[in-house]
Write a protein that holds these residues in place. Structure first.
Motif, mmCIF file in Angstrom:
data_model
loop_
_atom_site.group_PDB
_atom_site.id
_atom_site.type_symbol
_atom_site.label_atom_id
_atom_site.label_comp_id
_atom_site.label_asym_id
_atom_site.label_seq_id
_atom_site.Cartn_x
_atom_site.Cartn_y
_atom_site.Cartn_z
ATOM 1 N N PHE A 16 0.832 -1.205 0.000
ATOM 2 C CA PHE A 16 0.000 0.000 0.000
ATOM 3 C C PHE A 16 0.869 1.258 0.000
ATOM 4 N N ILE A 17 1.887 1.292 0.870
ATOM 5 C CA ILE A 17 2.758 2.461 0.955
ATOM 6 C C ILE A 17 3.517 2.659 -0.353
ATOM 7 N N LYS A 18 3.941 1.561 -0.994
ATOM 8 C CA LYS A 18 4.651 1.673 -2.269
ATOM 9 C C LYS A 18 3.751 2.300 -3.335
ATOM 10 N N LEU A 19 2.513 1.818 -3.434
ATOM 11 C CA LEU A 19 1.578 2.376 -4.416
ATOM 12 C C LEU A 19 1.233 3.827 -4.082
ATOM 13 N N TRP A 20 1.037 4.092 -2.800
ATOM 14 C CA TRP A 20 0.717 5.455 -2.362
ATOM 15 C C TRP A 20 1.840 6.420 -2.746
ATOM 16 N N THR A 21 3.074 6.003 -2.503
ATOM 17 C CA THR A 21 4.225 6.848 -2.811
ATOM 18 C C THR A 21 4.325 7.122 -4.306
ATOM 19 N N LEU A 22 4.065 6.109 -5.126
ATOM 20 C CA LEU A 22 4.099 6.300 -6.574
ATOM 21 C C LEU A 22 3.042 7.304 -7.024
ATOM 22 N N LYS A 23 1.850 7.213 -6.454
ATOM 23 C CA LYS A 23 0.769 8.116 -6.852
ATOM 24 C C LYS A 23 1.059 9.554 -6.411
ATOM 25 N N VAL A 24 1.563 9.704 -5.188
ATOM 26 C CA VAL A 24 1.894 11.050 -4.710
ATOM 27 C C VAL A 24 3.027 11.644 -5.542
ATOM 28 N N SER A 25 4.024 10.829 -5.881
ATOM 29 C CA SER A 25 5.132 11.311 -6.712
ATOM 30 C C SER A 25 4.626 11.811 -8.053
ATOM 31 N N GLU A 26 3.692 11.079 -8.642
ATOM 32 C CA GLU A 26 3.141 11.498 -9.932
ATOM 33 C C GLU A 26 2.425 12.839 -9.811
ATOM 34 N N SER A 27 1.653 13.001 -8.739
ATOM 35 C CA SER A 27 0.943 14.273 -8.564
ATOM 36 C C SER A 27 1.914 15.421 -8.333
ATOM 37 N N PHE A 28 3.056 15.132 -7.670
ATOM 38 C CA PHE A 28 4.048 16.166 -7.394
ATOM 39 C C PHE A 28 4.818 16.583 -8.648
ATOM 40 N N CYS A 29 4.667 15.836 -9.742
ATOM 41 C CA CYS A 29 5.284 16.280 -10.998
ATOM 42 C C CYS A 29 4.725 17.625 -11.436
ATOM 43 N N TRP A 30 3.481 17.882 -11.079
ATOM 44 C CA TRP A 30 2.799 19.066 -11.600
ATOM 45 C C TRP A 30 2.411 20.058 -10.524
ATOM 46 N N SER A 31 2.179 19.577 -9.310
ATOM 47 C CA SER A 31 1.700 20.484 -8.269
ATOM 48 C C SER A 31 2.448 20.235 -6.975
ATOM 49 N N SER A 32 2.177 21.084 -5.981
ATOM 50 C CA SER A 32 2.852 20.964 -4.692
ATOM 51 C C SER A 32 2.036 20.169 -3.695
ATOM 52 N N THR A 33 0.831 19.741 -4.071
ATOM 53 C CA THR A 33 -0.025 18.981 -3.161
ATOM 54 C C THR A 33 -0.609 17.780 -3.870
#
Length: 222
Positions: A205-222
């Motif tokens: 779960f943490i691995k998938l969560w980290t990947l998703k947050v990283s993707e969102s951080f490509c474009w925004s700060s949150t």
């Protein structure tokens, strides 16, 4: 993208007490970093270099002051407004890591104190190059993430980057599957549900969560 480099950021050697630097090529910065190795080149848009430091290993007051001196007035104000010395220290080191890392990727031609930043339309910080920076503009992108025990800065060339780090023993307030159903795709939820071991399920779960947050951080700060 593929990770080409994951390396601990080295502490700065003592500087020769230079005055605050203007927005000009970093002569003082070159002296400060003269003993540090030049980072390997970013050879393609698919490369990611990640530099990290461990805040608990940096406890020398004079060195922390040196890092503080690299920050802009607004960054210092933000850092000092944090609640408690630990959070203040983390904020100082995070901003200093960004500035020193970016400077090294310009071969120290830009002093770390000279960098200015802007926010894109999604709120993500980017380097602000002025019109008088002609001939000194590098297509660098960066993102930073931190926990209580680690600060990491990712660097790319010509392409946005997002990075996220999480505590390995992070606890979730809700049931993992109920949280996954809120943020993950059905196939990802099914994959998690098929993992019988709770500890292994939490790690996935943490691995998938980290990947998703990283993707969102490509474009925004949150």
């Amino acid at each position: 993208m593929r990770h080409r480099l994951l390396r601990r950021a080295m502490p700065l050697p003592p500087p020769p007490s230079p005055p605050p630097a203007p927005r000009t090529p970093g002569v003082a910065g070159g002296r400060i970093f003269s003993s540090l190795p030049t980072p390997p080149p970013l050879q393609s848009r698919r490369e990611v270099h990640v530099w990290y430091l461990l805040p608990d290993e940096l406890n020398d007051a004079s060195q922390l002051k040196m890092y503080m001196d690299l920050l802009s007035p607004s960054e210092r104000k933000t850092a000092l407004s944090m609640n408690g010395e630990k959070l203040q220290k983390g904020a100082v080191l995070s901003r200093a890591l960004v500035r020193t890392t970016l400077s090294r990727y310009t071969d120290c031609k830009v002093d770390p104190r000279s960098f200015e930043f802007k926010k894109n339309k999604f709120g993500k910080p980017e380097i602000l190059w002025r019109s008088d920076d002609s001939g000194m503009e590098w297509p660098l992108h960066f993102n930073i993430s931190h926990t209580s025990s680690l600060i990491a800065c990712g660097i790319t060339m010509d392409t946005p980057i997002g990075i996220d780090i999480e505590e390995k023993k992070r606890k979730t307030a809700k049931n993992i599957l109920s949280l996954a159903r809120r943020y993950f795709t059905p196939s990802e939820v099914d994959c998690l549900a098929k993992i019988p071991d709770p500890d292994a399920q939490r790690k996935e779960f943490i691995k998938l969560w980290t990947l998703k947050v990283s993707e969102s951080f490509c474009w925004s700060s949150t």
